[in-house]
Enzyme design. Structure first.
Site, PDB file in Angstrom:
ATOM      1  N   GLU A 108      53.061  42.488  46.675  1.00  0.00           N
ATOM      2  CA  GLU A 108      51.814  43.131  46.228  1.00  0.00           C
ATOM      3  C   GLU A 108      52.101  43.402  44.377  1.00  0.00           C
ATOM      4  O   GLU A 108      53.370  43.612  44.188  1.00  0.00           O
ATOM      5  CB  GLU A 108      51.473  44.572  46.561  1.00  0.00           C
ATOM      6  CG  GLU A 108      50.309  45.081  46.087  1.00  0.00           C
ATOM      7  CD  GLU A 108      50.227  46.436  46.609  1.00  0.00           C
ATOM      8  OE1 GLU A 108      49.033  47.069  46.317  1.00  0.00           O
ATOM      9  OE2 GLU A 108      51.125  47.074  47.165  1.00  0.00           O
ATOM     10  N   LYS A 132      41.228  45.427  47.066  1.00  0.00           N
ATOM     11  CA  LYS A 132      41.883  46.277  48.129  1.00  0.00           C
ATOM     12  C   LYS A 132      40.796  47.418  48.481  1.00  0.00           C
ATOM     13  O   LYS A 132      40.326  47.975  47.448  1.00  0.00           O
ATOM     14  CB  LYS A 132      43.147  46.869  47.498  1.00  0.00           C
ATOM     15  CG  LYS A 132      43.904  47.864  48.378  1.00  0.00           C
ATOM     16  CD  LYS A 132      45.177  48.193  47.475  1.00  0.00           C
ATOM     17  CE  LYS A 132      46.201  48.821  48.585  1.00  0.00           C
ATOM     18  NZ  LYS A 132      47.266  49.235  48.015  1.00  0.00           N
ATOM     19  N   CYS A 154      48.424  45.656  51.069  1.00  0.00           N
ATOM     20  CA  CYS A 154      49.401  46.938  51.444  1.00  0.00           C
ATOM     21  C   CYS A 154      48.916  47.814  52.317  1.00  0.00           C
ATOM     22  O   CYS A 154      48.481  47.876  53.537  1.00  0.00           O
ATOM     23  CB  CYS A 154      49.697  47.596  49.931  1.00  0.00           C
ATOM     24  SG  CYS A 154      51.392  48.603  50.402  1.00  0.00           S
TER      25      CYS A 154
END
Length: 289
Positions: free
Chosen positions: A46, A119, A156
């Site tokens: 990331e 995300k 993540c």
């Protein structure tokens, strides 16, 4: 008899510093090594273009965000993917007008950006102050049909949510990938969550009968006096949840694993996880309803 459909996936693990050019050079060298070993898809960690800047709130970092078609990291990985004929999910800080996202551009093996995932789950706590920088993603979870296979990519904190993995599977994903930046907790330097981090994704692999690829960073980073260490332990799990490839807490390198997608598809059908789903019963209810 037709040849089986196979995919060779790779995860990269490395330490990153404040200089974009140095981080790109390191990542490109690792992608080259993965491609040399036969990788079809290569996953960097990331936000690998710099340090993980979300350890503190500082408005100067907004200047490092760019639209997907102008971001230097995406452009560099497009050129590399085209040259090496590999697929690269590229994590980057995205600017979209006045909006900012923690995003991933899925770069196919010809260098084409197939689209962007933003995300969905944005953490906010000591060491991971992402809500200051990023809006929650508005793209929904996707499965991308690449030259190598159909990929689902979360970022993540997304990796802790079984709903995210299942949504990507329902969209047709054949492999799930998670670029990551995770490590120590500032309030307790002795806390090491890497085993839980691995196990939750191994659970996704089992429940969805799908390989999982997780790429994390390593090293101690200094963000204007705020330090944080990243614990690595990048891994590849097979469709049964077994760790078939993994790294430790300090080494840089490339993980590589080949999968037979046809065999995995037969295995998934045999277990019946998707046949026996009861989505009509899964709506959230209060006690007594």
């Amino acid at each position: 008899m037709t040849n089986p459909r196979t995919i060779t996936v790779a995860a990269l693990q490395a330490a990153f510093g404040p200089e974009l050019a140095a981080n790109l050079a390191k990542t490109e060298a690792l992608v080259h090594e993965a491609a040399r070993q036969g990788a079809d898809v290569v996953l960097p960690p990331e936000l690998f273009q710099g340090i993980y800047f979300c350890t503190r709130q500082d408005p100067r970092w907004f200047a490092t965000a760019h639209p997907v078609d102008q971001h230097p990291c995406v452009l560099a990985m497009q050129a590399l993917a085209r040259r090496l004929e590999v697929v690269i999910p590229v994590s980057f800080f995205e600017k979209d007008g006045p909006r900012y996202y923690n995003s991933m551009a899925l770069v196919d093996a010809d260098g084409t950006v197939l689209g962007v995932y933003r995300k969905s789950h944005i953490p906010d706590g000591p060491g991971y102050q992402e809500k200051y920088y990023f809006r929650p993603g508005d793209t929904g979870f996707k499965a991308w049909k690449t030259r190598a296979g159909v990929l689902g990519v979360g970022i993540c904190w997304d990796q802790w949510y079984p709903e995210a993995a299942r949504a990507m599977m329902l969209a047709g994903a054949e492999v799930l990938m998670y670029p990551t930046a995770i490590g120590t907790e500032p309030y307790d330097a002795s806390l090491d969550t890497h085993a839980q981090w691995q196990r939750v994704m191994q659970g996704h692999a089992v429940a969805n009968a799908v390989p999982i690829v997780a790429a994390n960073r390593i090293g101690l980073e200094d963000n204007d006096g705020v330090t944080q260490a990243y614990y690595g332990h990048s891994f590849i799990a097979d469709h049964r949840g077994e760790l078939v490839q993994h790294l430790g807490s300090s080494e840089e390198g490339v993980l590589l694993q080949r999968f037979d997608l046809d065999e995995i598809e037969r295995y998934r059908a045999d277990w019946g996880f998707f046949r026996d789903r009861r989505p009509e019963l899964y709506a959230e209810r209060r006690p007594g309803e």
